[in-house]
Motif scaffolding. Structure first.
Motif, PDB file in Angstrom:
ATOM      1  N   MET A   1       0.825  -1.369   0.018  1.00  0.00           N
ATOM      2  CA  MET A   1       0.044  -0.001  -0.123  1.00  0.00           C
ATOM      3  C   MET A   1       0.948   1.057   0.090  1.00  0.00           C
ATOM      4  N   THR A   2       0.598   2.242  -0.919  1.00  0.00           N
ATOM      5  CA  THR A   2       1.229   3.597  -0.760  1.00  0.00           C
ATOM      6  C   THR A   2       0.595   4.459   0.206  1.00  0.00           C
ATOM      7  N   MET A   3       1.148   4.753   1.106  1.00  0.00           N
ATOM      8  CA  MET A   3       0.600   5.684   1.966  1.00  0.00           C
ATOM      9  C   MET A   3       0.550   7.169   1.411  1.00  0.00           C
ATOM     10  N   PRO A   4      -0.369   7.849   2.265  1.00  0.00           N
ATOM     11  CA  PRO A   4      -0.659   9.175   1.762  1.00  0.00           C
ATOM     12  C   PRO A   4       0.672  10.218   1.825  1.00  0.00           C
ATOM     13  N   ASP A   5       1.740   9.657   2.412  1.00  0.00           N
ATOM     14  CA  ASP A   5       3.009  10.261   2.435  1.00  0.00           C
ATOM     15  C   ASP A   5       3.897   9.987   1.347  1.00  0.00           C
ATOM     16  N   GLY A   6       3.551   8.941   0.748  1.00  0.00           N
ATOM     17  CA  GLY A   6       3.985   8.394  -0.442  1.00  0.00           C
ATOM     18  C   GLY A   6       4.939   7.040  -0.132  1.00  0.00           C
ATOM     19  N   GLU A   7       5.210   6.853   1.375  1.00  0.00           N
ATOM     20  CA  GLU A   7       5.816   5.622   1.663  1.00  0.00           C
ATOM     21  C   GLU A   7       4.996   4.235   1.299  1.00  0.00           C
ATOM     22  N   ALA A   8       5.644   3.378   0.828  1.00  0.00           N
ATOM     23  CA  ALA A   8       5.125   2.166   0.497  1.00  0.00           C
ATOM     24  C   ALA A   8       5.355   1.098   1.789  1.00  0.00           C
ATOM     25  N   ARG A   9       4.346   0.219   1.976  1.00  0.00           N
ATOM     26  CA  ARG A   9       4.192  -0.538   3.304  1.00  0.00           C
ATOM     27  C   ARG A   9       3.660  -2.083   2.528  1.00  0.00           C
ATOM     28  N   ARG A  10       4.180  -3.007   3.405  1.00  0.00           N
ATOM     29  CA  ARG A  10       3.555  -4.315   2.925  1.00  0.00           C
ATOM     30  C   ARG A  10       2.455  -4.331   4.017  1.00  0.00           C
ATOM     31  N   LEU A  11       1.324  -4.655   3.562  1.00  0.00           N
ATOM     32  CA  LEU A  11       0.186  -4.823   4.410  1.00  0.00           C
ATOM     33  C   LEU A  11      -0.318  -6.268   4.459  1.00  0.00           C
ATOM     34  N   ALA A  12      -0.928  -6.720   5.496  1.00  0.00           N
ATOM     35  CA  ALA A  12      -1.696  -8.076   5.444  1.00  0.00           C
ATOM     36  C   ALA A  12      -3.150  -8.244   5.055  1.00  0.00           C
ATOM     37  N   ILE A  13      -3.094  -8.343   3.795  1.00  0.00           N
ATOM     38  CA  ILE A  13      -4.578  -7.907   2.983  1.00  0.00           C
ATOM     39  C   ILE A  13      -5.036  -9.334   2.583  1.00  0.00           C
ATOM     40  N   HIS A  14      -6.248  -9.474   2.800  1.00  0.00           N
ATOM     41  CA  HIS A  14      -7.012 -10.749   2.255  1.00  0.00           C
ATOM     42  C   HIS A  14      -7.939 -10.331   1.483  1.00  0.00           C
ATOM     43  N   VAL A  15      -7.895 -10.578   0.252  1.00  0.00           N
ATOM     44  CA  VAL A  15      -8.627 -10.049  -0.997  1.00  0.00           C
ATOM     45  C   VAL A  15     -10.084 -10.176  -0.653  1.00  0.00           C
ATOM     46  N   ILE A  16     -10.781 -11.500  -0.490  1.00  0.00           N
ATOM     47  CA  ILE A  16     -11.838 -11.695  -0.389  1.00  0.00           C
ATOM     48  C   ILE A  16     -12.809 -10.960   0.819  1.00  0.00           C
ATOM     49  N   HIS A  17     -12.063 -10.495   1.845  1.00  0.00           N
ATOM     50  CA  HIS A  17     -12.557  -9.709   2.803  1.00  0.00           C
ATOM     51  C   HIS A  17     -12.211  -8.222   2.805  1.00  0.00           C
ATOM     52  N   ASP A  18     -11.011  -7.928   2.282  1.00  0.00           N
ATOM     53  CA  ASP A  18     -10.632  -6.352   2.230  1.00  0.00           C
ATOM     54  C   ASP A  18     -10.940  -5.797   1.011  1.00  0.00           C
ATOM     55  N   LEU A  19     -10.951  -6.277  -0.127  1.00  0.00           N
ATOM     56  CA  LEU A  19     -11.608  -5.674  -1.178  1.00  0.00           C
ATOM     57  C   LEU A  19     -13.039  -4.982  -1.084  1.00  0.00           C
ATOM     58  N   PRO A  20     -13.786  -5.682  -0.538  1.00  0.00           N
ATOM     59  CA  PRO A  20     -15.130  -5.114  -0.327  1.00  0.00           C
ATOM     60  C   PRO A  20     -15.180  -4.213   0.852  1.00  0.00           C
ATOM     61  N   HIS A  21     -14.226  -4.225   1.877  1.00  0.00           N
ATOM     62  CA  HIS A  21     -14.028  -3.198   2.926  1.00  0.00           C
ATOM     63  C   HIS A  21     -13.655  -1.905   2.023  1.00  0.00           C
ATOM     64  N   LEU A  22     -12.623  -1.814   1.106  1.00  0.00           N
ATOM     65  CA  LEU A  22     -12.216  -0.943   0.379  1.00  0.00           C
ATOM     66  C   LEU A  22     -13.471  -0.031  -0.259  1.00  0.00           C
ATOM     67  N   VAL A  23     -14.259  -0.860  -1.081  1.00  0.00           N
ATOM     68  CA  VAL A  23     -15.427  -0.481  -1.641  1.00  0.00           C
ATOM     69  C   VAL A  23     -16.521   0.136  -0.965  1.00  0.00           C
ATOM     70  N   VAL A  24     -17.045  -0.536   0.091  1.00  0.00           N
ATOM     71  CA  VAL A  24     -17.982  -0.106   0.829  1.00  0.00           C
ATOM     72  C   VAL A  24     -17.523   1.212   1.761  1.00  0.00           C
TER      73      VAL A  24
END
Length: 178
Positions: A1-24
């Protein structure tokens, strides 16, 4: 994930759960849900564990101990979680319509819990506060926004599923509400 300050971080993302969170969360204006907290650097313990663990196991971000930011925003995160569950309708509980989503968002039945007992077995006072927050959200959402969330969760799932190995899906928090 690229953070608002431009820094990139590795995140614990689980697509089936987290993409719907992003949308909603984007469409419903939920700035203190999973993605808003992640964008402000929350859930750091889970993300450090994910970097160390690699792909040896699967855990949701909320399965790890909360940092202060995540703990402070837990009531709002629970609202986002309930809204996402209502839109995604993984239990096939009623119709996938704006009225069906509203009914699921206001459903006070406690669902059988997974590992995340905080979300499924709230103390009474916490349950009353959660229901109040859910009612406030339901009353400010119009049919078009709810229908768009239903459609966009499905579209995002299809887009992710259509990727081949090595392809990337780039999305921005928050998604453009238009």
């Amino acid at each position: 994930m690229t953070m608002p300050d431009g820094e990139a971080r590795r995140l614990a993302i689980h697509v089936i759960h987290d993409l719907p969170h992003l949308v909603v969360e984007s469409l419903f204006g939920l700035d203190d849900g999973l993605w808003g907290i992640l964008a402000r650097g929350g859930f750091a313990p889970a993300n450090h564990a994910a970097a160390a663990r690699g792909s040896r196991g699967t855990m949701l971000v909320t399965d790890s101990a909360f940092d202060e930011l995540a703990a402070t925003n837990w009531p709002e995160h629970r609202v986002a979680k309930a809204a996402v569950n209502a839109v995604a309708n993984r239990w096939q509980d009623g119709p996938d319509t704006p009225d069906g989503v509203r009914a699921r968002m206001l459903d006070t039945r406690i669902r059988p819990g997974g590992r995340d007992k905080r979300a499924t077995l709230p103390p009474e006072a916490d349950a009353a506060d959660h229901l109040r927050r859910m009612r406030e959200l339901v009353h400010r959402l119009d049919d078009a926004t709810i229908q768009r969330a239903i459609d966009e969760v499905r579209r995002t799932d299809r887009t992710w599923s259509a990727l081949t190995a090595g392809e990337t899906l780039r999305l921005r928090w928050p998604l453009d509400a238009r």
